[in-house]
Design an enzyme around this catalytic site. Structure first.
Site, PDB file in Angstrom:
ATOM      1  N   ASN A   1      53.840  36.204  -0.502  1.00 25.15           N
ATOM      2  CA  ASN A   1      53.257  37.526  -0.741  1.00 25.15           C
ATOM      3  C   ASN A   1      53.101  38.323   0.554  1.00 25.15           C
ATOM      4  OD1 ASN A   1      51.182  36.104   0.385  1.00 25.15           O
ATOM      5  ND2 ASN A   1      49.754  36.342  -1.320  1.00 25.15           N
TER       6      ASN A   1
ATOM      7  N   HIS B   1      48.743  38.454   5.092  1.00 22.85           N
ATOM      8  CA  HIS B   1      47.360  37.989   5.015  1.00 22.85           C
ATOM      9  C   HIS B   1      46.476  39.034   5.672  1.00 22.85           C
ATOM     10  CE1 HIS B   1      43.737  35.542   5.458  1.00 22.85           C
ATOM     11  NE2 HIS B   1      43.645  36.101   6.652  1.00 22.85           N
TER      12      HIS B   1
ATOM     13  N   GLU C   1      38.515  34.012  11.646  1.00 15.90           N
ATOM     14  CA  GLU C   1      39.974  33.952  11.771  1.00 15.90           C
ATOM     15  C   GLU C   1      40.457  34.545  13.101  1.00 15.90           C
ATOM     16  OE1 GLU C   1      41.241  35.954   8.192  1.00 15.90           O
ATOM     17  OE2 GLU C   1      40.528  34.326   6.905  1.00 15.90           O
TER      18      GLU C   1
ATOM     19  N   TYR D   1      43.319  28.080   6.773  1.00 21.41           N
ATOM     20  CA  TYR D   1      43.226  27.940   5.319  1.00 21.41           C
ATOM     21  C   TYR D   1      42.301  26.801   4.898  1.00 21.41           C
ATOM     22  CZ  TYR D   1      46.964  31.379   4.450  1.00 21.41           C
ATOM     23  OH  TYR D   1      47.707  32.533   4.349  1.00 21.41           O
TER      24      TYR D   1
ATOM     25  N   ARG E   1      42.758  44.933   2.953  1.00 24.93           N
ATOM     26  CA  ARG E   1      42.880  44.179   1.697  1.00 24.93           C
ATOM     27  C   ARG E   1      43.483  45.074   0.612  1.00 24.93           C
ATOM     28  NH1 ARG E   1      42.364  38.618   1.330  1.00 24.93           N
ATOM     29  NH2 ARG E   1      41.517  38.829  -0.776  1.00 24.93           N
TER      30      ARG E   1
ATOM     31  N   PHE F   1      48.133  24.255  -4.410  1.00 21.29           N
ATOM     32  CA  PHE F   1      49.076  25.097  -3.660  1.00 21.29           C
ATOM     33  C   PHE F   1      48.951  24.946  -2.144  1.00 21.29           C
ATOM     34  CE2 PHE F   1      45.342  27.874  -4.405  1.00 21.29           C
ATOM     35  CZ  PHE F   1      45.072  28.323  -3.122  1.00 21.29           C
TER      36      PHE F   1
ATOM     37  N   LYS G   1      53.593  37.255   7.068  1.00 22.32           N
ATOM     38  CA  LYS G   1      53.996  35.875   6.825  1.00 22.32           C
ATOM     39  C   LYS G   1      55.501  35.691   7.044  1.00 22.32           C
ATOM     40  CE  LYS G   1      50.154  35.149   3.579  1.00 22.32           C
ATOM     41  NZ  LYS G   1      49.759  34.654   2.222  1.00 22.32           N
TER      42      LYS G   1
END
Ligand code: IDP
Ligand code: MG
Length: 143
Positions: free
Chosen positions: A116, A119, A130, A53, A89, A61, A12
């Site tokens: 964070n 992704h 995705e 998303y 993950r 958010f 990100k």
């Protein structure tokens, strides 16, 4: 039996602006048996992010997330390997960076729930969906 998979990984904008590309990509590369098969620095537009998303549309958010995710370049990657969806993950860690396990990428470097760093697709279905958004032209996996 091996279960070779492909997953979508995004570093990100906070990861890129903080100079953590090398650190995070290095961790992925060092995981034995995993291979990065596509990688690009890309500033994500809101339409792409809305698709990516979609499940979060309407959440409190959501708008700040799109704002953050379009604020600068991300690294967009496809990673392949044995059970790589589950493994990426685990390497990313829990969504909330503060609660994420030490040793995970978010646990070691993340600063908040929103910022964070990374992704990683959460299931085979998400990975397929995705990857189609970010890399529509990848060849299909062998087997
Ligand atoms: P994930 O990235 O661990 O799969 P999701 O729940 O799918 O987490 O949320 C997508 C992204 O939205 C998170 O990675 C994080 O950047 C952001 N996010 C999720 N929940 C919150 C929240 O409660 N506050 C702020 N940002 C959030
Ligand atoms: Mg998610």
């Amino acid at each position: 039996m091996t279960e070779r998979q492909r997953t979508l990984v995004l570093l990100k904008p906070d990861a890129v602006s903080r100079g953590l590309i090398g650190e995070i990509v290095g961790r992925v590369e060092r995981k034995a048996g995993w291979r990065i098969t596509a990688l690009e620095l890309r500033t994500l537009d809101r339409e792409t992010l809305r698709q990516h998303y979609a499940e979060h549309a309407g959440r409190p958010f959501y708008e700040p997330l799109l704002e953050f995710m379009s604020s600068g370049p991300s690294v967009v990657m496809a990673v392949e390997g044995e059970r790589v969806i589950e493994g990426m993950r685990a390497l990313a860690g829990a969504t909330d960076s503060i609660a994420a396990a030490p040793g995970s990428i978010r646990g070691d470097y993340g600063t908040s729930v929103r910022e964070n760093l990374i992704h990683a697709s959460d299931s085979e279905k998400s990975a397929a969906r995705e990857l189609e958004i970010f890399f529509p032209n990848l060849p299909s996996l062998p087997g």
